[in-house]
Every structure is written in C-alpha cells, then in structure tokens.
Design a protein around this motif. Structure first.
Motif, PDB file in Angstrom:
ATOM      1  N   LYS A 119      33.637  40.014  45.544  1.00  0.00           N
ATOM      2  CA  LYS A 119      34.125  40.033  46.919  1.00  0.00           C
ATOM      3  C   LYS A 119      33.883  38.692  47.617  1.00  0.00           C
ATOM      4  CE  LYS A 119      33.696  43.698  49.500  1.00  0.00           C
ATOM      5  NZ  LYS A 119      35.100  44.132  49.578  1.00  0.00           N
ATOM      6  N   LEU A 120      32.755  38.047  47.308  1.00  0.00           N
ATOM      7  CA  LEU A 120      32.442  36.771  47.943  1.00  0.00           C
ATOM      8  C   LEU A 120      33.194  35.596  47.324  1.00  0.00           C
ATOM      9  CD1 LEU A 120      28.592  37.151  48.459  1.00  0.00           C
ATOM     10  CD2 LEU A 120      30.353  37.128  50.229  1.00  0.00           C
ATOM     11  N   LYS A 121      33.738  35.789  46.112  1.00  0.00           N
ATOM     12  CA  LYS A 121      34.532  34.741  45.443  1.00  0.00           C
ATOM     13  C   LYS A 121      33.768  33.419  45.424  1.00  0.00           C
ATOM     14  CE  LYS A 121      38.789  36.922  47.075  1.00  0.00           C
ATOM     15  NZ  LYS A 121      40.049  36.756  47.842  1.00  0.00           N
ATOM     16  N   ALA A 122      32.527  33.488  44.940  1.00  0.00           N
ATOM     17  CA  ALA A 122      31.651  32.313  44.969  1.00  0.00           C
ATOM     18  C   ALA A 122      32.132  31.243  44.003  1.00  0.00           C
ATOM     19  CB  ALA A 122      30.222  32.725  44.613  1.00  0.00           C
ATOM     20  N   THR A 177      30.163  37.357  34.736  1.00  0.00           N
ATOM     21  CA  THR A 177      31.371  36.616  34.356  1.00  0.00           C
ATOM     22  C   THR A 177      32.594  37.522  34.388  1.00  0.00           C
ATOM     23  OG1 THR A 177      30.069  35.130  32.963  1.00  0.00           O
ATOM     24  CG2 THR A 177      32.438  35.237  32.534  1.00  0.00           C
ATOM     25  N   THR A 178      32.433  38.745  33.915  1.00  0.00           N
ATOM     26  CA  THR A 178      33.547  39.691  33.934  1.00  0.00           C
ATOM     27  C   THR A 178      33.943  40.027  35.362  1.00  0.00           C
ATOM     28  OG1 THR A 178      32.845  40.638  31.827  1.00  0.00           O
ATOM     29  CG2 THR A 178      34.304  41.979  33.195  1.00  0.00           C
ATOM     30  N   SER A 179      32.961  40.140  36.235  1.00  0.00           N
ATOM     31  CA  SER A 179      33.238  40.491  37.623  1.00  0.00           C
ATOM     32  C   SER A 179      34.048  39.412  38.325  1.00  0.00           C
ATOM     33  CB  SER A 179      31.923  40.722  38.369  1.00  0.00           C
ATOM     34  OG  SER A 179      32.165  40.946  39.739  1.00  0.00           O
ATOM     35  N   TYR A 180      33.671  38.150  38.122  1.00  0.00           N
ATOM     36  CA  TYR A 180      34.415  37.064  38.778  1.00  0.00           C
ATOM     37  C   TYR A 180      34.307  35.832  37.884  1.00  0.00           C
ATOM     38  CZ  TYR A 180      36.375  34.172  42.489  1.00  0.00           C
ATOM     39  OH  TYR A 180      37.199  33.341  43.218  1.00  0.00           O
ATOM     40  N   SER A 181      35.315  35.630  37.059  1.00  0.00           N
ATOM     41  CA  SER A 181      35.254  34.602  36.021  1.00  0.00           C
ATOM     42  C   SER A 181      35.388  33.189  36.554  1.00  0.00           C
ATOM     43  CB  SER A 181      36.355  34.856  34.976  1.00  0.00           C
ATOM     44  OG  SER A 181      37.639  34.791  35.581  1.00  0.00           O
ATOM     45  N   TYR A 182      35.740  33.027  37.830  1.00  0.00           N
ATOM     46  CA  TYR A 182      35.942  31.687  38.380  1.00  0.00           C
ATOM     47  C   TYR A 182      34.652  31.080  38.914  1.00  0.00           C
ATOM     48  CZ  TYR A 182      40.705  33.422  38.223  1.00  0.00           C
ATOM     49  OH  TYR A 182      41.890  33.972  37.806  1.00  0.00           O
ATOM     50  N   CYS A 183      33.573  31.820  38.853  1.00  0.00           N
ATOM     51  CA  CYS A 183      32.288  31.353  39.385  1.00  0.00           C
ATOM     52  C   CYS A 183      31.511  30.629  38.283  1.00  0.00           C
ATOM     53  CB  CYS A 183      31.474  32.527  39.914  1.00  0.00           C
ATOM     54  SG  CYS A 183      29.856  32.071  40.554  1.00  0.00           S
ATOM     55  N   ASP A 184      31.010  29.424  38.576  1.00  0.00           N
ATOM     56  CA  ASP A 184      30.150  28.701  37.648  1.00  0.00           C
ATOM     57  C   ASP A 184      28.737  29.288  37.739  1.00  0.00           C
ATOM     58  OD1 ASP A 184      32.192  26.952  36.900  1.00  0.00           O
ATOM     59  OD2 ASP A 184      31.734  25.577  38.531  1.00  0.00           O
ATOM     60  N   ASP A 186      41.926  31.761  44.829  1.00  0.00           N
ATOM     61  CA  ASP A 186      42.095  32.283  46.178  1.00  0.00           C
ATOM     62  C   ASP A 186      40.735  32.325  46.856  1.00  0.00           C
ATOM     63  OD1 ASP A 186      42.858  33.631  48.497  1.00  0.00           O
ATOM     64  OD2 ASP A 186      42.561  35.588  47.533  1.00  0.00           O
ATOM     65  N   THR A 187      40.634  31.768  48.059  1.00  0.00           N
ATOM     66  CA  THR A 187      39.371  31.789  48.800  1.00  0.00           C
ATOM     67  C   THR A 187      39.535  32.471  50.149  1.00  0.00           C
ATOM     68  OG1 THR A 187      39.844  29.570  49.668  1.00  0.00           O
ATOM     69  CG2 THR A 187      38.495  29.714  47.667  1.00  0.00           C
ATOM     70  N   TRP A 219      43.991  40.694  38.467  1.00  0.00           N
ATOM     71  CA  TRP A 219      44.883  41.084  39.547  1.00  0.00           C
ATOM     72  C   TRP A 219      45.285  39.848  40.337  1.00  0.00           C
ATOM     73  CZ3 TRP A 219      46.576  46.075  39.885  1.00  0.00           C
ATOM     74  CH2 TRP A 219      45.863  47.032  39.160  1.00  0.00           C
ATOM     75  N   SER A 220      46.374  39.931  41.027  1.00  0.00           N
ATOM     76  CA  SER A 220      46.913  38.764  41.730  1.00  0.00           C
ATOM     77  C   SER A 220      45.997  38.264  42.845  1.00  0.00           C
ATOM     78  CB  SER A 220      48.304  39.077  42.299  1.00  0.00           C
ATOM     79  OG  SER A 220      48.241  40.204  43.160  1.00  0.00           O
ATOM     80  N   ASP A 221      45.051  39.094  43.305  1.00  0.00           N
ATOM     81  CA  ASP A 221      44.122  38.638  44.337  1.00  0.00           C
ATOM     82  C   ASP A 221      42.834  38.082  43.748  1.00  0.00           C
ATOM     83  OD1 ASP A 221      42.983  40.951  43.405  1.00  0.00           O
ATOM     84  OD2 ASP A 221      42.648  41.849  45.380  1.00  0.00           O
ATOM     85  N   GLY A 222      42.799  37.917  42.413  1.00  0.00           N
ATOM     86  CA  GLY A 222      41.653  37.278  41.769  1.00  0.00           C
ATOM     87  C   GLY A 222      40.670  38.221  41.142  1.00  0.00           C
ATOM     88  N   GLN A 223      40.736  39.518  41.399  1.00  0.00           N
ATOM     89  CA  GLN A 223      39.805  40.443  40.772  1.00  0.00           C
ATOM     90  C   GLN A 223      40.073  40.500  39.278  1.00  0.00           C
ATOM     91  OE1 GLN A 223      38.623  44.163  42.386  1.00  0.00           O
ATOM     92  NE2 GLN A 223      39.307  43.678  44.473  1.00  0.00           N
TER      93      GLN A 223
END
Length: 570
Positions: free
Chosen positions: A139-142, A175-182, A272-273, A349-353
């Motif tokens: 949710k925080l898209k860190a 990583t599975t939850s939000y793969s764009y986070c380092d 997406d941020t 998903w298209s919103d980044g999830q």
C-alpha cells in the motif's frame, strides 16, 4: 599476662611499625585487584569474565560479496526521508527517538520472523482495517526498505540454518508483496558485554550476520553491515548506543548515519506512486457516527484481464471470467484472483499490486486490469558430453539454448569450472594444467528463469618417460663415468640404484667402483625406469722391466795397451 600478650609485648617499636607497613601493603594489593578486575570493568561497561571467551574475528562478513553495501558518498536528506524501515523494537526506537516519521515505520516491538507475515499491526488514516507488514508495504509503494529483524529470534537454542530459512521466507514474502521495492537487510545489532551469556549470544549474532550477507547475495537484496558502526573495540555493542531493548538517541543516529553513508540509491522502478495512504497509530473507527441526512454511496469496482486467452478472473463462486463488475456500498470488501491460462503466469495488476489475489475495501470507484506474461521456458544444453583428456590437451564445449521452444542466442551463457566463472559466450575451450576431475557448468538467465547444465572432464597426467646417456660404458676400476637422466613429464627427483648397492639422487650422477665386473644401473622417476650397463675392467698388469745386458769383458793385451796410453784397436 597471657601468652599472646607476652608475645606482642616482645616486639620492639621498630618491628611493630614494620608489621603495620606490611599489613598496609597487603591491603593495597587486595584493593588494587578488586578495583582492576571487578569494579573497573563494570564502570567501563565491560562485563565480568563469566560470559566466557568471545572472538570477534571468528565469523566476519564477506565484504567482497556484491550484496554488501560499501561506503559511498553520503546520501542526502531525501535519501533517508524516502527510506522505509521494517522491523522490531530497534526500528520502534528509531521512531520513538524522533529519528524517523510514522510514515517511515512498519513493524512493532517484539515482532519476530515467525509472526511478521501474520500479525496485523499496521494502520492507516481513515481506514478501519489493520494490515500485515507485507500488505502495508504494497500500500505504501516504498521505493526502498531497510529490514532490521532477528534480535528476538536468535536465542541459545536457535540454529543459524533455521534462522536463515525464516529470514528467507520473510524476504520472499516482502518481494512478492511489492516487487518494486529495493530491500536492504540491516545486520542484527550486537549485544553489550554485560548482558547475560554475552559471548555465546554475540557469537551466534556474528554467525547469523555472516550468513545474512550470503542470503542477500543469493536473493538479489542488499546487506547493510551496520553492526560495525554499533560495536566497541571488544566486538560487543558500544553500551553508549543502547538502552533497554533498543537504541537510544545516539544509537539511532549512529545507525542512520551508517545507512546514509552506505546508500543504495538505485533507479526508482515503481510504476505508480499515487494513492499512497497515510500511516496512523490505530485503525479508524469502523462505525463512524452517521449523518442523519447522508445516504450510503455506491461505488463501481471493475476488474478485467488485459487480453483474452492469457488468463481469467475468479471471485467467490464465479470463475473463468474475463471481466468482473461490482456495484457496492462504501467500505465493502471484495476479493478477486487472477488465474493465468496454460503457458502464462500472472505479472501484476495495473495499479502495481503484485499478488494474484487482491483484497479491496472499496472507498471509491476501482478499475484495474490483470496483466499476464507468457511463461518463459529455458532449456540450455551442452552439446558435448563428459570427456577424458590429458594435461596440456584441450576440450571445447558448445552450448545450445531454447527459449519457449525456440532457438535462442547463446552470447550470454556463462561458463564455470568447479564453480569459478571463467568465460561468457556460446562456446568454451578448457585447457587444464593439472590432473584431476573438473566440473564444467554452462548457465544463463532469461526473463528471470535460470537454466544450466554440467559435464565432467577427467584430466589424466601425462606418462613419464626416462632415458640415460650414455647408453652404455666401459671404465676401469677406480675411474668414474658421468650419467645423465633425461626425463619427460616426470615428478620429483630421479633416483639411481645399482646391483652392487650403490645409489644416488639427481638428474646427473657419477658412478665409480673399485671392483671389476658388469653393473646394471637403474634410473627411476615417477614409476618410469631406464637402465644402462657399465663394464668395469681391472687395469692391465705393469710389464716387468727389461734387464740391461752387461758390457763384454776386455782381453789382457787391450788392458795393457790402454794402460800404456795407446788407443785400443778398432
């Protein structure tokens, strides 16, 4: 007067003073021992020796690993402010000391590896739900998150193997939850020397940190060797940085300074941020006071797949749908799962999830699309099989690659010999310089899928050959003959032997004997032998000297003439 009184009275004043001085000296020694070995270590924050021996050099972190962040140009304020911190009471102390904001903090005191994936402890403003750390991370898209966990997990009965396994599960879930986070794993903080079982606990922490760096290297995460900034010279924690079960303000600042000076400022990969919620200490009331004139709003939630044939949607009893539409009241919970078709895999998903199953609490209209990728199959083959060669010979191997059943390029194939990468390309020529068994592995990664194959090369040593020069010889007793061994593919020194008991070592030797006869001399190297026959002759006897004949006898007449001075007749 008693016996004791009489004895004391027998000392002179000088002897009494001497006894007093001796007693004071003994007392000084005792006090020095108590202060130096008991009080002083406690005053300096160093515990007594009851903790046993601790060797801070026993389990060092391998700083050559690509996962270990080196010291770099200090990150600016924006670096720290855009970093999320996930963890237990140590991260909680970063927040409680005012070093980070609530929006940078995911976790809680006592949070361990076993329940971080299950415990719902994260809240957001105007949201009655409570989330787990992985859910909150999505949710925080860190952009990046420093993970500081494990202190409560490392107990005396904990094995490092089980600890690393649990940590692996946590990192995979994040990583599975939000793969764009380092993800940046921070070392487990050290313990103070005065803590209970300090030596054993600190040794276990050092082992765990050593293996965490290896785990990060394997998973593609980064490792922050922050323990080196929190330790004193003894290898234990600097006691001035800690209070209770967390950092004090100085310790929190020391950690954040280390984070800043070992920054990992990679490219921002987030697609997406927008729509990032604000953290809250507690969940919003699930039943806000109603406004008399208000009517519950209706919202539309639309879910679809990006392309027919790649996958379908499932919600409740309905499955196999290409599109799902709901008209619901505010704060209705909807669960939808994206199901990939054969040969495809869910992407996001298209919103980044990035979780195939999403849970939405509808507070506004939603319209999202499930995205799928064709499942990548990678098959790498080494065309040649196992080989047996000799030292100095070469063996060439060629790789073939198929990606999704189609021929692929092999330019990025990596070749390794016994685990060491030696070459990149479609083929590799191996030329060993020593005998032994070698494993040749070819490997390549395509779209996150890794494929490899191995072959074995058995390398045999070359056969040793030896010859002797000269090939034969004849000498006399007492003389010597110089022998030279020529060795091909030998090993070690050449040894010489003879049937008369003579022996020598070296590439060149001299043979001599005082006994006539025929001798066989053998030279040996690495199991190979050569022989030469030497004939030894006795010297020829010295001939007897020829006697000198006596001169002929003279006549009396000649003697007379000689005596008269007349010349003898011719």
């Amino acid at each position: 007067m008693s016996r004791n009184d009489s004895r004391l009275g027998s000392f002179s004043p000088t002897q009494r003073r001497a006894c007093l001085v001796l007693a004071l000296c003994v007392l000084a020694v005792v006090l020095s021992f108590v202060f130096g070995w008991v009080l002083l270590p406690r005053l300096l924050g160093r515990g007594p020796a009851k903790n046993g021996n601790y060797d801070p050099t026993l389990y060092p972190v391998d700083t050559t690993l690509g996962s270990v962040l080196p010291q770099a140009t200090s990150g600016d304020a924006a670096y720290l402010s855009s970093t999320l911190f996930i963890g237990d009471e140590y991260v909680d102390s970063l927040y409680s000391t005012g070093q980070i904001t609530l929006d940078q903090y995911l976790g809680g005191g006592g949070l361990d590896l076993g329940d971080i994936l299950q415990r719902s402890c994260i809240n957001f403003v105007e949201d009655p739900a409570t989330y787990t750390v992985p859910q909150a991370l999505a949710k925080l898209k860190a952009r990046r998150a420093v993970v500081l966990l494990g202190s409560s997990d490392l107990q005396p009965n904990t094995s490092v193997e089980s600890f690393i396994m649990d940590y692996r599960n946590v990192l995979n879930a994040l990583t599975t939850s939000y793969s764009y986070c380092d993800l940046i794993v921070s070392a487990v903080p050290p313990v103070t020397e005065t803590s209970e079982n300090a030596a054993a606990r600190q040794t276990l922490i050092d082992q765990a940190n050593q293996q965490l760096a290896v785990l990060c290297n394997e998973l593609g995460c980064k490792f922050l060797n922050s323990a080196e900034a929190l330790k004193a010279g003894s290898g234990y924690a600097d006691a001035t940085y800690f209070t209770g079960s967390g950092f004090n303000a100085s310790g929190a600042q020391a950690l954040l300074n280390y984070v800043s000076t070992h920054a990992y400022d990679s490219q921002d990969r987030r697609p997406d941020t927008g729509d990032i919620p604000v953290r809250a200490q507690q969940a919003a009331s699930a039943t806000p006071a109603p406004t008399p004139t208000a009517t519950p709003g209706k919202f539309t939630a639309s879910y679809r797949v990006e392309e027919s044939g790649k996958g379908t949607l499932k919600s409740g009893e309905e499955s196999g749908a290409a599109e799902l539409n709901f008209e619901v009241d505010g704060r209705t919970s909807i669960s939808v799962t994206a199901v990939p078709a054969e040969g495809y895999e869910f992407y996001q998903w298209s919103d980044g999830q990035t979780s195939a199953t999403r849970y939405d609490i509808v507070t506004k209209d939603i319209s999202v699309t499930a995205m799928f990728n064709k499942k990548t199959t990678v098959a790498l083959t080494i065309n040649e099989g196992n080989k047996s060669i000799k030292v100095g010979e070469s063996a060439t191997f060629n790789a073939s690659l198929k990606v999704n059943e189609e021929q692929g390029g092999t330019g990025n194939v990596q070749w390794a010999v016994n685990g060491d990468i030696m070459h990149t390309g479609g083929s590799y020529t191996f030329t060993p310089d020593a005998a032994g068994t070698y494993t040749i592995r070819a490997g390549i990664e395509v779209d996150g899928v890794y494929a490899s194959q191995e072959v074995t090369v058995t390398v045999q040593a070359l056969n040793t050959s030896i010859s002797i020069s000269p090939g034969s010889g004849t000498i006399k007793t007492g003389e010597s003959i110089h022998l030279v061994a020529s060795v091909q593919e030998g090993s070690g020194n050449t040894t010489w032997s003879c049937d008369n008991g003579w022996s020598a070592t070296g590439g060149e030797v001299d043979f001599t004997t005082n006994t006539a006869g025929t001798y066989t001399i053998t030279a040996t190297n690495n199991g190979a032998t050569a022989t030469v026959t030497i004939t030894v002759n006795a010297p020829e006897p010295t001939p007897a000297p020829t006697p000198t004949p006596a001169p002929p006898a003279s006549s009396s007449t000649d003697q007379a003439q000689i005596g008269d001075g007349a010349a003898p007749a011719a």
